[in-house]
Design an enzyme around this catalytic site. Structure first.
Site, PDB file in Angstrom:
ATOM      1  N   ARG A  16      43.728  42.078  56.041  1.00  0.00           N
ATOM      2  CA  ARG A  16      44.545  41.626  57.175  1.00  0.00           C
ATOM      3  C   ARG A  16      44.423  42.643  58.309  1.00  0.00           C
ATOM      4  O   ARG A  16      44.183  43.824  58.049  1.00  0.00           O
ATOM      5  CB  ARG A  16      46.013  41.558  56.762  1.00  0.00           C
ATOM      6  CG  ARG A  16      46.286  40.454  55.789  1.00  0.00           C
ATOM      7  CD  ARG A  16      47.766  40.085  55.836  1.00  0.00           C
ATOM      8  NE  ARG A  16      48.005  39.021  54.890  1.00  0.00           N
ATOM      9  CZ  ARG A  16      48.493  39.220  53.664  1.00  0.00           C
ATOM     10  NH1 ARG A  16      48.826  40.434  53.271  1.00  0.00           N
ATOM     11  NH2 ARG A  16      48.676  38.200  52.849  1.00  0.00           N
TER      12      ARG A  16
ATOM     13  N   LYS B 121      38.265  31.481  40.787  1.00  0.00           N
ATOM     14  CA  LYS B 121      39.109  30.460  40.186  1.00  0.00           C
ATOM     15  C   LYS B 121      40.580  30.846  40.370  1.00  0.00           C
ATOM     16  O   LYS B 121      40.828  32.041  40.590  1.00  0.00           O
ATOM     17  CB  LYS B 121      38.797  30.264  38.703  1.00  0.00           C
ATOM     18  CG  LYS B 121      38.663  31.503  37.856  1.00  0.00           C
ATOM     19  CD  LYS B 121      39.801  32.268  37.302  1.00  0.00           C
ATOM     20  CE  LYS B 121      41.112  31.701  37.004  1.00  0.00           C
ATOM     21  NZ  LYS B 121      42.131  32.773  36.787  1.00  0.00           N
TER      22      LYS B 121
ATOM     23  N   HIS C 184      34.979  34.857  35.337  1.00  0.00           N
ATOM     24  CA  HIS C 184      34.480  36.150  34.864  1.00  0.00           C
ATOM     25  C   HIS C 184      34.321  36.211  33.344  1.00  0.00           C
ATOM     26  O   HIS C 184      33.594  37.052  32.837  1.00  0.00           O
ATOM     27  CB  HIS C 184      35.334  37.306  35.388  1.00  0.00           C
ATOM     28  CG  HIS C 184      36.647  37.508  34.722  1.00  0.00           C
ATOM     29  ND1 HIS C 184      37.770  36.800  35.051  1.00  0.00           N
ATOM     30  CD2 HIS C 184      37.038  38.363  33.739  1.00  0.00           C
ATOM     31  CE1 HIS C 184      38.776  37.213  34.315  1.00  0.00           C
ATOM     32  NE2 HIS C 184      38.376  38.162  33.501  1.00  0.00           N
TER      33      HIS C 184
ATOM     34  N   LYS D  89      31.197  38.191  30.240  1.00  0.00           N
ATOM     35  CA  LYS D  89      31.505  39.145  29.165  1.00  0.00           C
ATOM     36  C   LYS D  89      30.329  39.215  28.196  1.00  0.00           C
ATOM     37  O   LYS D  89      29.720  38.193  27.861  1.00  0.00           O
ATOM     38  CB  LYS D  89      32.795  38.741  28.443  1.00  0.00           C
ATOM     39  CG  LYS D  89      33.988  38.752  29.431  1.00  0.00           C
ATOM     40  CD  LYS D  89      35.299  38.975  28.760  1.00  0.00           C
ATOM     41  CE  LYS D  89      36.418  38.900  29.778  1.00  0.00           C
ATOM     42  NZ  LYS D  89      37.294  40.039  29.843  1.00  0.00           N
TER      43      LYS D  89
ATOM     44  N   GLU E 271      47.521  38.072  26.144  1.00  0.00           N
ATOM     45  CA  GLU E 271      47.744  39.264  26.963  1.00  0.00           C
ATOM     46  C   GLU E 271      49.112  39.836  26.655  1.00  0.00           C
ATOM     47  O   GLU E 271      50.037  39.082  26.312  1.00  0.00           O
ATOM     48  CB  GLU E 271      47.697  38.890  28.439  1.00  0.00           C
ATOM     49  CG  GLU E 271      46.383  38.302  28.875  1.00  0.00           C
ATOM     50  CD  GLU E 271      46.360  38.035  30.374  1.00  0.00           C
ATOM     51  OE1 GLU E 271      45.974  38.928  31.121  1.00  0.00           O
ATOM     52  OE2 GLU E 271      46.771  36.934  30.791  1.00  0.00           O
TER      53      GLU E 271
ATOM     54  N   ASP F   5      45.673  28.838  35.326  1.00  0.00           N
ATOM     55  CA  ASP F   5      45.167  30.210  35.462  1.00  0.00           C
ATOM     56  C   ASP F   5      44.115  30.537  34.396  1.00  0.00           C
ATOM     57  O   ASP F   5      43.154  31.249  34.674  1.00  0.00           O
ATOM     58  CB  ASP F   5      46.359  31.189  35.351  1.00  0.00           C
ATOM     59  CG  ASP F   5      45.977  32.619  35.682  1.00  0.00           C
ATOM     60  OD1 ASP F   5      45.130  32.812  36.579  1.00  0.00           O
ATOM     61  OD2 ASP F   5      46.521  33.552  35.049  1.00  0.00           O
TER      62      ASP F   5
ATOM     63  N   HIS G 217      38.856  29.650  31.939  1.00  0.00           N
ATOM     64  CA  HIS G 217      38.308  30.586  30.948  1.00  0.00           C
ATOM     65  C   HIS G 217      38.189  29.944  29.556  1.00  0.00           C
ATOM     66  O   HIS G 217      37.147  30.015  28.911  1.00  0.00           O
ATOM     67  CB  HIS G 217      39.191  31.832  30.816  1.00  0.00           C
ATOM     68  CG  HIS G 217      39.366  32.603  32.089  1.00  0.00           C
ATOM     69  ND1 HIS G 217      38.377  32.710  33.040  1.00  0.00           N
ATOM     70  CD2 HIS G 217      40.411  33.322  32.579  1.00  0.00           C
ATOM     71  CE1 HIS G 217      38.801  33.464  34.041  1.00  0.00           C
ATOM     72  NE2 HIS G 217      40.043  33.840  33.784  1.00  0.00           N
TER      73      HIS G 217
ATOM     74  N   LYS H 208      50.937  35.104  28.274  1.00  0.00           N
ATOM     75  CA  LYS H 208      51.299  36.452  28.721  1.00  0.00           C
ATOM     76  C   LYS H 208      52.436  36.958  27.846  1.00  0.00           C
ATOM     77  O   LYS H 208      53.158  36.170  27.240  1.00  0.00           O
ATOM     78  CB  LYS H 208      51.738  36.414  30.184  1.00  0.00           C
ATOM     79  CG  LYS H 208      50.632  35.909  31.108  1.00  0.00           C
ATOM     80  CD  LYS H 208      50.548  36.685  32.377  1.00  0.00           C
ATOM     81  CE  LYS H 208      49.417  36.227  33.266  1.00  0.00           C
ATOM     82  NZ  LYS H 208      48.205  37.041  33.157  1.00  0.00           N
TER      83      LYS H 208
END
Ligand code: BG6
Length: 486
Positions: free
Chosen positions: A48, A144, A174, A178, A212, A231, A236, A336
Site C-alpha cells: 500500500r 488460492k 502450495h 511439497k 494444524e 481454505d 489442498h 485448526k
C-alpha cells in the site's frame, strides 16, 4: 528442483501481507542463498502507499529471522539488493504507470504474483492491461482460494482471461510443491510393485489429513468469510486426493498430468442434500489446551463475530465413481487447533483373505503405506514380520523410506519449488482452469447447504482431534482414523 537461469522480474502484489512475509520472501531468500536465482533477477515488492523500502526491508528481515536467527549479513545484503519497493493503490493507474517506467528497459520473464484477496485479481489484471504492462513474456500467479464459490470463481477466471491467456495463468496450490507429493508420483509410477495394487481390489480406504495446531493467527478478516472448506479442502485436500487417485499420465507434461487430475475430479460422486448430513462434518473450536497453553475459542479470537458460523474443521467421505476406486472411501479431514500438526496420506490396504498366523495384537495387521508431508517429510510402509522365537507369531513392523534419514540435503519448502517453476514458466504443478472449476462444482452444494441451513458447526475443544461426529464418520463404516489405529 531446476535453477532459475534466466533473468526475471518478480512483481509481488501484497508484499507486506502474511503470506509474502512468512512464506514467499523466505523461500526466495533460500533460493537466493542456494545460488539458484539468476544474478540479475529482481523482486518488486508492491505494498500500500505510505510504506518505503527501508521500513519494508526491516520488517522483511525480522520475518526471515524468525526461521533463520543467524542471518548471514553478506547473503542478506545480496538478497536485499534484489528488492525494489513500490507503494500503489491496486485499482488506480498511477502506481502501475510508475512500475511501467521502472520496467521499461527490462526484457525478461515477468511474473506478477498476486498474494492478495482473489476479489482484487480482476482490477490488477485490468490495470496491468491498461498500462500495457503485460508482455508476451509475462505470467500471472494466482493464490488460492480463487473465488468463494463456483459463481465467483467463474467470474474471476473470466475477467483474468480477458488480459492473460490460459498459458500465462499459474494457479498455485502450495501443497503440490511439497517434496512428498512429488515422491508419491515417483513411488506410484516408477515402481511396478505398487501400481498393481493401487485399486479397489487391494485398497480398503484412504485417509488424507491436514491438521494444524494454530488458530486463525490474526487472519480473522480473511478466515471469517472463508472457513476450512474453502481454505483447505476445496484446494489442498482435493489436490492430494487427485495425486493419489489419478491414472498414470502419458508423460510428466503439464497437460497430461492436469488431464488425469480433472478426470478424478469429474468422477467424484456429488455430495448433495441429505447426503451432506451423513457424509460431511463441520466443526468450530472452543477454548482448550493447545501445545500446553490455554487458548481461546474461535468466537473469542480478535475480529471474529460472536455468532460466527464459520467452520474451523471439516471432515468428509469422498467417493470416486470409476473402475479403479469404486467402493474405496477417501476420508478427508482438516482443521485448526487440533491435537497435532500433521499432514498424512494413509493408504490402508485390505487384510489378507485368510490369516494362518497367531496374532499378537487384536488390531489390524493389514499393510499400510503412509505418505507424511508434515511436520517432517517421509514415507513408511507397514508390513508384518515373524516375531523372533519358537512360536509362529507375526507382528507389524514399519519400513521407513524417510528422505531425511537417507539424504542429508535440506528439504526445500514447497514455495521454493513453485516459485522457481513459475519464474521458469513450467506449469506442471499449477492448476488449469477446468480443474479449479470442477473442484468448485463439487464443493459448491456443500457450501450452499450450509448457508441455507440453520444447523451450526459442531463444537470441539482446542487441542483435540475435532468433533465426535468426525470419529463417527469412520466408525459407521467400521474404521478408525489413523491416530486411533496406530
Ligand atoms: C494455507 C491456508 O493455504 O495453508 C492456511 O490458507 C494454512 O490457513 C496453510 O494454515 C497451511 O499450510 P502448511 O504448508 O503450513 O501446512
Amino acid at each position: 528442483m531446476p535453477d532459475v537461469t534466466e533473468p526475471f522480474d518478480l512483481i509481488l502484489f501484497g508484499a507486506a501481507g502474511d503470506l509474502a512475509l512468512r512464506k514467499l520472501m523466505p523461500s526466495l531468500y533460500n533460493l537466493h542463498t542456494d545460488g539458484r536465482l539468476n544474478e540479475t533477477g529482481k523482486i518488486w515488492a508492491l505494498t500500500r502507499p505510505g510504506n518505503n523500502l527501508e521500513a519494508y526491508l526491516e520488517t522483511l528481515k525480522q520475518s526471515i529471522q524468525l526461521n533463520e536467527p543467524e542471518l548471514d549479513p553478506v547473503e542478506w545484503k545480496g538478497f536485499a539488493d534484489r528488492i525494489h519497493h513500490l507503494g500503489l493503490d491496486l485499482d488506480k493507474p498511477a502506481g502501475y504507470n510508475k512500475l511501467k517506467k521502472k520496467l521499461s528497459d527490462r526484457t525478461c520473464h515477468r511474473i506478477y504474483y498476486c498474494a492478495v484477496h482473489s476479489r482484487l485479481y480482476p482490477s490488477i489484471g485490468e490495470q496491468l492491461a491498461e498500462c500495457s504492462l503485460i508482455t508476451p513474456d509475462s505470467a500471472i500467479v494466482l493464490e488460492k482460494p480463487i473465488g468463494s464459490d463456483l459463481q465467483t470463481a467463474h467470474e474471476i477466471n473470466q475477467r483474468i482471461a480477458e488480459y492473460f491467456s490460459e498459458e500465462q495463468i499459474y494457479r498455485i496450490d502450495h501443497y503440490l510443491g511439497k517434496e512428498t507429493v512429488q515422491n508419491l508420483l515417483a513411488l506410484r509410477f516408477a515402481n511396478s510393485i505398487f501400481e498393481h495394487q493401487w485399486n479397489q481390489r487391494y485398497i480398503d480406504h484412504i485417509q488424507i489429513t491436514i491438521s494444524e495446531t494454530v488458530g486463525v493467527e490474526g487472519r480473522a478478516s480473511f478466515y471469517e468469510g472463508t472457513g476450512a472448506l474453502r481454505d483447505m479442502l476445496q484446494n489442498h485436500l482435493l489436490q492430494l486426493l487427485c495425486m493419489t487417485a489419478m491414472e498414470p499420465p502419458a508423460s510428466m507434461d503439464a497437460q497430461a498430468v492436469r488431464d488425469e487430475k480433472v478426470k478424478v475430479l469429474k468422477a467424484l460422486k456429488p455430495i448433495k442434500g441429505a447426503d451432506i448430513l451423513d457424509k460431511v462434518v463441520r466443526g468450530q473450536y472452543e477454548e482448550g489446551i493447545s501445545n500446553g497453553n490455554h487458548v481461546p475459542r474461535y468466537k473469542g479470537e480478535p475480529g471474529v463475530s460472536n455468532d460466527s458460523n464459520t467452520e474451523t474443521f471439516v471432515a468428509l467421505k469422498a467417493e470416486i465413481d470409476n473402475w479403479r476406486w469404486t467402493g474405496v472411501p477417501f476420508y478427508l479431514r482438516t482443521g485448526k487447533r487440533l491435537a497435532k500438526r500433521t499432514c498424512e496420506i494413509v493408504v490402508q490396504f485390505k487384510e489378507v483373505p485368510h490369516s494362518i498366523f497367531e496374532l499378537l495384537h487384536k488390531k489390524t495387521m493389514a499393510n499400510k503405506l503412509v505418505f507424511r508431508l508434515q511436520p517432517d517429510e517421509g514415507i513408511r510402509l507397514q508390513l508384518c514380520e515373524k516375531r523372533v522365537g519358537n512360536h509362529m507369531q507375526v507382528r507389524p513392523m514399519t519400513l521407513s523410506l524417510n528422505q531425511n534419514e537417507n539424504d542429508s540435503k535440506r528439504v526445500p519448502d514447497a514455495y521454493e519449488r513453485l516459485l522457481a517453476d513459475a519464474i521458469n514458466f513450467n506449469p506442471t504443478l499449477f492448476l488449469r482452469q477446468d480443474e479449479l472449476m470442477t473442484a468448485w462444482r463439487w464443493a459448491d452444494p456443500i457450501l450452499q447447504y450450509w448457508e441455507s441451513s440453520d444447523q451450526r458447526p459442531d463444537a470441539y475443544n482446542a487441542g483435540t482431534w475435532g468433533p465426535a461426529a468426525a470419529t463417527l464418520l469412520l466408525a459407521k463404516d467400521g474404521r478408525l482414523w489413523e491416530e486411533n489405529s496406530a
